[in-house]
Design a protein around this motif. Structure first.
Motif, PDB file in Angstrom:
ATOM      1  N   UNK A  16      35.177  68.456 -80.698  1.00  0.00           N
ATOM      2  CA  UNK A  16      34.440  68.872 -79.497  1.00  0.00           C
ATOM      3  C   UNK A  16      34.432  70.388 -79.412  1.00  0.00           C
ATOM      4  N   UNK A  17      33.264  70.931 -79.139  1.00  0.00           N
ATOM      5  CA  UNK A  17      33.135  72.387 -79.058  1.00  0.00           C
ATOM      6  C   UNK A  17      33.693  72.942 -77.757  1.00  0.00           C
ATOM      7  N   UNK A  18      33.763  72.113 -76.729  1.00  0.00           N
ATOM      8  CA  UNK A  18      34.308  72.578 -75.442  1.00  0.00           C
ATOM      9  C   UNK A  18      34.935  71.377 -74.734  1.00  0.00           C
ATOM     10  N   UNK A  19      35.902  71.588 -73.826  1.00  0.00           N
ATOM     11  CA  UNK A  19      36.555  70.471 -73.120  1.00  0.00           C
ATOM     12  C   UNK A  19      35.595  69.661 -72.253  1.00  0.00           C
ATOM     13  N   UNK A  20      34.530  70.312 -71.750  1.00  0.00           N
ATOM     14  CA  UNK A  20      33.589  69.624 -70.877  1.00  0.00           C
ATOM     15  C   UNK A  20      32.866  68.517 -71.627  1.00  0.00           C
ATOM     16  N   UNK A  21      32.437  68.794 -72.840  1.00  0.00           N
ATOM     17  CA  UNK A  21      31.745  67.773 -73.640  1.00  0.00           C
ATOM     18  C   UNK A  21      32.694  66.646 -74.027  1.00  0.00           C
ATOM     19  N   UNK A  22      33.966  67.001 -74.287  1.00  0.00           N
ATOM     20  CA  UNK A  22      34.923  65.960 -74.667  1.00  0.00           C
ATOM     21  C   UNK A  22      35.204  65.001 -73.515  1.00  0.00           C
ATOM     22  N   UNK A  23      35.265  65.519 -72.276  1.00  0.00           N
ATOM     23  CA  UNK A  23      35.471  64.647 -71.127  1.00  0.00           C
ATOM     24  C   UNK A  23      34.269  63.732 -70.900  1.00  0.00           C
ATOM     25  N   UNK A  24      33.072  64.188 -71.266  1.00  0.00           N
ATOM     26  CA  UNK A  24      31.916  63.300 -71.179  1.00  0.00           C
ATOM     27  C   UNK A  24      32.099  62.092 -72.100  1.00  0.00           C
ATOM     28  N   UNK A 124      23.685  58.037 -77.447  1.00  0.00           N
ATOM     29  CA  UNK A 124      22.915  58.960 -76.611  1.00  0.00           C
ATOM     30  C   UNK A 124      21.834  59.685 -77.397  1.00  0.00           C
ATOM     31  N   UNK A 125      21.729  59.431 -78.686  1.00  0.00           N
ATOM     32  CA  UNK A 125      20.685  60.078 -79.484  1.00  0.00           C
ATOM     33  C   UNK A 125      20.937  61.554 -79.696  1.00  0.00           C
ATOM     34  N   UNK A 126      22.191  61.961 -79.835  1.00  0.00           N
ATOM     35  CA  UNK A 126      22.512  63.371 -80.051  1.00  0.00           C
ATOM     36  C   UNK A 126      22.379  63.673 -81.537  1.00  0.00           C
ATOM     37  N   UNK A 127      21.599  64.749 -81.829  1.00  0.00           N
ATOM     38  CA  UNK A 127      21.400  65.165 -83.204  1.00  0.00           C
ATOM     39  C   UNK A 127      22.414  66.255 -83.554  1.00  0.00           C
ATOM     40  N   UNK A 128      23.034  66.099 -84.720  1.00  0.00           N
ATOM     41  CA  UNK A 128      24.023  67.080 -85.167  1.00  0.00           C
ATOM     42  C   UNK A 128      23.636  67.570 -86.552  1.00  0.00           C
ATOM     43  N   UNK A 129      24.051  68.790 -86.862  1.00  0.00           N
ATOM     44  CA  UNK A 129      23.775  69.383 -88.174  1.00  0.00           C
ATOM     45  C   UNK A 129      25.063  69.978 -88.713  1.00  0.00           C
ATOM     46  N   UNK A 142      26.250  69.821 -82.302  1.00  0.00           N
ATOM     47  CA  UNK A 142      25.020  69.196 -81.771  1.00  0.00           C
ATOM     48  C   UNK A 142      23.889  70.227 -81.648  1.00  0.00           C
ATOM     49  N   UNK A 143      22.654  69.780 -81.895  1.00  0.00           N
ATOM     50  CA  UNK A 143      21.490  70.671 -81.792  1.00  0.00           C
ATOM     51  C   UNK A 143      20.430  70.113 -80.857  1.00  0.00           C
ATOM     52  N   UNK A 144      20.540  68.821 -80.440  1.00  0.00           N
ATOM     53  CA  UNK A 144      19.543  68.248 -79.553  1.00  0.00           C
ATOM     54  C   UNK A 144      19.938  66.855 -79.123  1.00  0.00           C
ATOM     55  N   UNK A 145      19.131  66.285 -78.187  1.00  0.00           N
ATOM     56  CA  UNK A 145      19.403  64.965 -77.669  1.00  0.00           C
ATOM     57  C   UNK A 145      18.088  64.248 -77.438  1.00  0.00           C
ATOM     58  N   UNK A 146      18.057  62.948 -77.591  1.00  0.00           N
ATOM     59  CA  UNK A 146      16.859  62.139 -77.390  1.00  0.00           C
ATOM     60  C   UNK A 146      16.506  62.075 -75.912  1.00  0.00           C
ATOM     61  N   UNK A 147      15.258  61.801 -75.608  1.00  0.00           N
ATOM     62  CA  UNK A 147      14.797  61.782 -74.216  1.00  0.00           C
ATOM     63  C   UNK A 147      15.464  60.663 -73.433  1.00  0.00           C
ATOM     64  N   UNK A 148      15.693  59.501 -74.069  1.00  0.00           N
ATOM     65  CA  UNK A 148      16.288  58.383 -73.343  1.00  0.00           C
ATOM     66  C   UNK A 148      17.770  58.598 -73.037  1.00  0.00           C
ATOM     67  N   UNK A 150      19.047  61.540 -71.901  1.00  0.00           N
ATOM     68  CA  UNK A 150      19.260  62.648 -70.976  1.00  0.00           C
ATOM     69  C   UNK A 150      19.788  62.162 -69.616  1.00  0.00           C
ATOM     70  N   UNK A 151      19.291  61.032 -69.170  1.00  0.00           N
ATOM     71  CA  UNK A 151      19.730  60.522 -67.873  1.00  0.00           C
ATOM     72  C   UNK A 151      21.209  60.120 -67.914  1.00  0.00           C
ATOM     73  N   UNK A 152      21.589  59.467 -69.021  1.00  0.00           N
ATOM     74  CA  UNK A 152      22.985  59.049 -69.148  1.00  0.00           C
ATOM     75  C   UNK A 152      23.918  60.244 -69.307  1.00  0.00           C
ATOM     76  N   UNK A 153      23.482  61.271 -70.039  1.00  0.00           N
ATOM     77  CA  UNK A 153      24.337  62.446 -70.211  1.00  0.00           C
ATOM     78  C   UNK A 153      24.509  63.191 -68.895  1.00  0.00           C
ATOM     79  N   UNK A 154      23.489  63.095 -68.002  1.00  0.00           N
ATOM     80  CA  UNK A 154      23.618  63.710 -66.683  1.00  0.00           C
ATOM     81  C   UNK A 154      24.676  63.011 -65.840  1.00  0.00           C
ATOM     82  N   UNK A 155      24.700  61.674 -65.892  1.00  0.00           N
ATOM     83  CA  UNK A 155      25.723  60.945 -65.143  1.00  0.00           C
ATOM     84  C   UNK A 155      27.126  61.247 -65.670  1.00  0.00           C
TER      85      UNK A 155
END
Length: 443
Positions: A16-24, A124-129, A142-148, A150-155
């Motif tokens: 995880x690049x940051x603690x916030x993403x890891x808690x997600x 979640x459709x997260x694209x990584x390189x 991560x470099x991007x995320x799928x449209x479907x 986005x709602x779940x990542x917000x929650x």
């Protein structure tokens, strides 16, 4: 994740690049239902798991000590270990280095890496390189995320921003027992409205009684077995001279059998000093000496009558020992003060001592005159002599052993020891034995 995949070199996830993403990802694993603990006992995934993960996300270096987490979160060490195991099995934590638990050396805490599972990226459709082709797979970014997704990542972002706190157990209070004074609150009914107050005449006369009368206080509280032992130990340490430097708990433990049998501290002292008195200056380990002297005495003197006889015998022997060493503290047991002949011998003895003191004659002459004048009865009342006169006789005995021999030829051994003390008599007799020449053997 199996145990072999719980290392940073073998994991399929990415750091995880940051603690916030890891808690997600932690909240997603807990809500997805994909993870099932390998053990069928112990705690399950829940708020405590998220609380521990929240503490791990706040660390700059993920090197948590189990004792640190247990102390800070007020949990048991075993509970912390269970939840760390679940985070590793879920693929959220991996070992970078494992701690050591070697006996006799400094224990090292494990160093972890916070990892986001590959299942999270796929759901979640997260694209990584991989920016560096030569780097390991867990360094993907991560470099991007799928449209479907986005709602779940917000929650999940809202859940990650919310601080989890440990729940406090609260005991619910029944609504009936709640009291609303003065008819306050939203309820118009009060349970206090049905109670009737006593009349003014009963209150004035004091004749009213409480529905649950108080119990009359009985006497002082009785001591239990342990209290009685400590009471006896404190009495022994306070009253027995050679036990004053001992520890009260240790003495209480040594005398526990006597305390359980109802002994008094005088009976314990008598049993300890039954065979020989104890000098406080010679008692280096008073508690050990007491344990040696009291071994089995509670079985030997099992009834109060036997203990009373033992105390009387000890008191008599103590009095005799004190009289024998003090010399003139008490009259001799066989003295006859009413005998006229003994009184005349005592008067002649005192006159001879005073005449010898006034004339300054030698020790040998004084001894011969005194031996000729004194004690036809073979005894003397030491109360008739002054301390100065007794001191003179003891000084004569210390300087001239033959003086002791002349007294022993005239008086009884008990009377001489009362006058000169047993120590001086024994020293004089030993000196006479050493100076007496041994006769040559006849051939």
């Amino acid at each position: 994740m199996l145990a072999a995949a719980q290392w940073v070199s073998t994991t399929t996830g990415r750091i995880a690049t940051d603690p916030y993403s890891w808690m997600q990802s932690v909240h997603w694993v807990g809500g997805s239902g994909l993870y099932t603990p390998s053990r069928n006992y112990g705690p399950k995934w829940g708020p405590t798991t998220v609380l521990i993960a929240q503490e791990l996300s706040a660390l700059t270096e993920c090197r948590p000590g189990i004792e640190y987490l247990a102390r800070k979160l007020k949990l048991s060490k075993r509970t912390v270990q269970y939840h760390l195991d679940m985070l590793r099995e879920a693929g959220l934590l991996v070992y970078r280095t494992k701690g050591t638990r070697i006996t006799g050396s400094i224990r090292q805490a494990s160093v972890y890496e916070r990892v986001i599972p590959v299942e999270f990226d796929e759901a979640l459709g997260i694209r990584t390189v991989q920016r560096d082709e030569t780097a390991a797979a867990y360094t993907r970014v991560p470099v991007g995320i799928a449209e479907e997704g986005r709602k779940l990542i917000g929650k999940l972002a809202k859940k990650a921003a919310r601080k989890v706190r440990r729940r406090r157990s609260r005991t619910s209070v029944p609504s009936r027992s709640r009291c609303t004074p003065m008819q306050g609150g939203t309820s118009a009914f009060s349970s206090a409205g049905t109670s009737t107050s006593p009349s003014e005449t009963k209150l004035a006369s004091g004749s009213t009684s409480h529905p649950t009368p108080k119990k009359a206080t009985s006497g002082p509280q009785k001591l239990n077995t342990v209290g009685r032992r400590y009471q006896l130990g404190q009495e022994l340490v306070t009253n027995v001279p050679w036990l004053q430097k001992a520890s009260t708990p240790r003495v209480s433990w040594i005398a526990r059998h006597c305390a359980d049998a109802g002994w008094t501290w005088q009976e314990v002292q008598a049993a300890a000093e039954e065979h020989s008195p104890i000098d406080p200056a010679e008692a280096r380990r008073p508690s050990g000496l007491l344990a040696h002297r009291l071994k089995g005495v509670h079985l030997l003197y099992a009834n109060p009558e036997a203990r009373q006889q033992m105390v009387l015998a000890w008191q008599e022997s103590t009095a005799q020992e004190h009289f024998r060493h003090s010399g003139y503290d008490a009259p001799a047991p066989h003295a006859a003060p009413d005998d006229v002949e003994v009184s005349e011998a005592q008067a002649a003895f005192g006159a001879a001592v005073r005449a010898a003191n006034a004339s300054g004659s030698s020790h040998a002459a004084s001894a011969n005159d005194q031996a000729g004048l004194m004690y036809a009865a073979g005894s003397i009342d030491l109360h008739a002599l002054s301390p100065h006169e007794i001191g003179m006789h003891r000084a004569f005995a210390a300087d001239d052993p033959t003086y002791v021999r002349s007294l022993l030829d005239t008086l009884s051994d008990t009377a001489v020891r009362q006058l000169l003390t047993s120590k001086l008599v024994d020293q004089a007799l030993a000196a006479l034995r050493l100076t007496t020449p041994t006769p040559a053997p006849a051939f």
